[in-house]
Scaffold this motif. Sequence first.
Motif, PDB file in Angstrom:
ATOM      1  N   GLN B 222       0.842  -1.200   0.000  1.00  0.00           N
ATOM      2  CA  GLN B 222       0.000   0.000   0.000  1.00  0.00           C
ATOM      3  C   GLN B 222       0.883   1.258   0.000  1.00  0.00           C
ATOM      4  O   GLN B 222       1.937   1.298   0.667  1.00  0.00           O
ATOM      5  N   SER B 322      -5.924   0.969  -2.643  1.00  0.00           N
ATOM      6  CA  SER B 322      -7.094   0.563  -1.847  1.00  0.00           C
ATOM      7  C   SER B 322      -7.176  -0.969  -1.757  1.00  0.00           C
ATOM      8  O   SER B 322      -6.520  -1.693  -2.520  1.00  0.00           O
ATOM      9  N   GLU B 323      -8.025  -1.434  -0.840  1.00  0.00           N
ATOM     10  CA  GLU B 323      -8.233  -2.883  -0.691  1.00  0.00           C
ATOM     11  C   GLU B 323      -8.781  -3.481  -1.995  1.00  0.00           C
ATOM     12  O   GLU B 323      -8.361  -4.560  -2.418  1.00  0.00           O
ATOM     13  N   GLU B 324      -9.697  -2.747  -2.628  1.00  0.00           N
ATOM     14  CA  GLU B 324     -10.292  -3.226  -3.883  1.00  0.00           C
ATOM     15  C   GLU B 324      -9.209  -3.397  -4.949  1.00  0.00           C
ATOM     16  O   GLU B 324      -9.195  -4.400  -5.676  1.00  0.00           O
ATOM     17  N   GLU B 325      -8.315  -2.422  -5.013  1.00  0.00           N
ATOM     18  CA  GLU B 325      -7.245  -2.523  -6.011  1.00  0.00           C
ATOM     19  C   GLU B 325      -6.303  -3.682  -5.689  1.00  0.00           C
ATOM     20  O   GLU B 325      -5.845  -4.415  -6.585  1.00  0.00           O
ATOM     21  N   ILE B 327      -7.040  -6.487  -4.238  1.00  0.00           N
ATOM     22  CA  ILE B 327      -7.704  -7.745  -4.627  1.00  0.00           C
ATOM     23  C   ILE B 327      -7.620  -7.938  -6.137  1.00  0.00           C
ATOM     24  O   ILE B 327      -7.308  -9.019  -6.631  1.00  0.00           O
ATOM     25  N   GLU B 328      -7.871  -6.842  -6.842  1.00  0.00           N
ATOM     26  CA  GLU B 328      -7.843  -6.916  -8.309  1.00  0.00           C
ATOM     27  C   GLU B 328      -6.444  -7.317  -8.806  1.00  0.00           C
ATOM     28  O   GLU B 328      -6.293  -8.193  -9.663  1.00  0.00           O
ATOM     29  N   ARG B 348     -10.421  -7.141   7.777  1.00  0.00           N
ATOM     30  CA  ARG B 348      -9.778  -7.100   6.459  1.00  0.00           C
ATOM     31  C   ARG B 348      -9.121  -8.445   6.147  1.00  0.00           C
ATOM     32  O   ARG B 348      -9.193  -8.944   5.020  1.00  0.00           O
ATOM     33  N   ARG B 351     -11.748 -10.781   5.021  1.00  0.00           N
ATOM     34  CA  ARG B 351     -12.219 -10.424   3.675  1.00  0.00           C
ATOM     35  C   ARG B 351     -11.208 -10.860   2.615  1.00  0.00           C
ATOM     36  O   ARG B 351     -11.569 -11.409   1.574  1.00  0.00           O
ATOM     37  N   ALA B 355     -11.477 -13.277  -0.561  1.00  0.00           N
ATOM     38  CA  ALA B 355     -11.387 -12.681  -1.906  1.00  0.00           C
ATOM     39  C   ALA B 355     -10.204 -13.186  -2.729  1.00  0.00           C
ATOM     40  O   ALA B 355     -10.276 -13.222  -3.960  1.00  0.00           O
TER      41      ALA B 355
END
Lengths: 44, 379
Positions: B222, B322-325, B327-328, B348, B351, B355
């Motif tokens: 991050q 971000s967390e979404e990024e 994961i992607e 987190r 999650r 994920a």
Amino acid sequence: MSGVGKDMSHYALEEYTVVKHVVFDITGDQRKGWHFTTFGKADS
Amino acid sequence: MKFADALDANAEELAHLESKNAGKALKLTVNGDIPFSIDNLRYFASVVRRQEGAAAGEYIGGYTSMIRREPIGIVGAITPWNYPLMMAVWKIAPAIAAGNAIVLKPAPNTPITTIRFAQIALESGLPEGLINIVTGGADVGEAICTHPDIGMISFTGSTRTGKRVAELASPMIKRVTLELGGKAPFVVFADADIEAAANGAIVGGYANSGQDCTAATRIYVQNEVFDQFVDRLTELSKQVVVGDPFAEDTDIGPLSSQTHFNKVKGFVEEAKQQGMQVITCGKVPSEGYYFPPTLIIDPPQTANCVCEEIFGPVLVVKRFSSEEEAIELANDTPYGLSGSCWTLNVQRAMRMAKAMQCGTVWINDHLAIGSEMPTVDSR
């Protein structure tokens, strides 16, 4: 050659699921006891 | 168990043979490969005595139904060069515990410990014909895959060869187990213990000189802690001792062959040519296929060093916001063997465990395995 796999029963669920193995560290140690096999000495 | 005891009695010899066989640091074979292989054998010898399943019962009126687990018969196996004995045991132990005979072909350049293992099996009283080691190259592998008396093929190795194994086994509808490549993500959030994560990356990325399909290879960090993490990772990477596998202070040995050395070097050279920042950490002996711990900083997600399995001590380190990024990026690969997430936020962590599309997900660690739990591919 009649096939591979299973229909019916809970054994059939094995055919339609994947196993995920999740390992949580519960020690909080920054360096684990076994890390020396790759890096540094056993007592460091 | 008698066989496992015999292996224990020969553990020192096996460790030296394995280091000579594969160029592994002796401290890894003495404390890792050999004792873990023996533990695996003991596990399967014991767990076969307490199998579980559906209870016998009168599910159909007037009949008692029950499950019997029966052996397949003869199992064929093909094993890789990175953990020669351990991968052989991962196949031989469950196969023979379940009542099968096995025909196993070790990798052409690392057969020694598998052959010695089979000799010890005979010496400890296992019957002739139960464990059969056949050495050779692709022709031998193809003969195993297509032999009509072999009912199952278990393969660990490259994705390319795995596809060939599946292709050869499919006309005869053989059962196939394939343990193929990996490109494990290692996701470090700003709320992680950075020192622990840096240590974890060193071990997860450089274990066995990075010649490990579950190795941490794609490090995503991050933004807020990116520079701090890279600085510490670089500092620790420079402390990794690359050298003679039999020297006491050696952390990692050479790569397995000249061909493989050239392949690993090719990825790094390409990254340099394409203008990526490459940090070479530490020195290596001038003779031999030694490769230094190497970091490639913030390459494009589409670069070969990010997408392809390098199988050496080379880590790519990339940023995310971000967390979404995260994961992607972590899931942006055809591989799905393993990965890890580093965070002190338990929600987190849960999650991310859900994920991340990996057969094994470690939280705040990487590579830790035990005989009781599976190594699995999720895709």
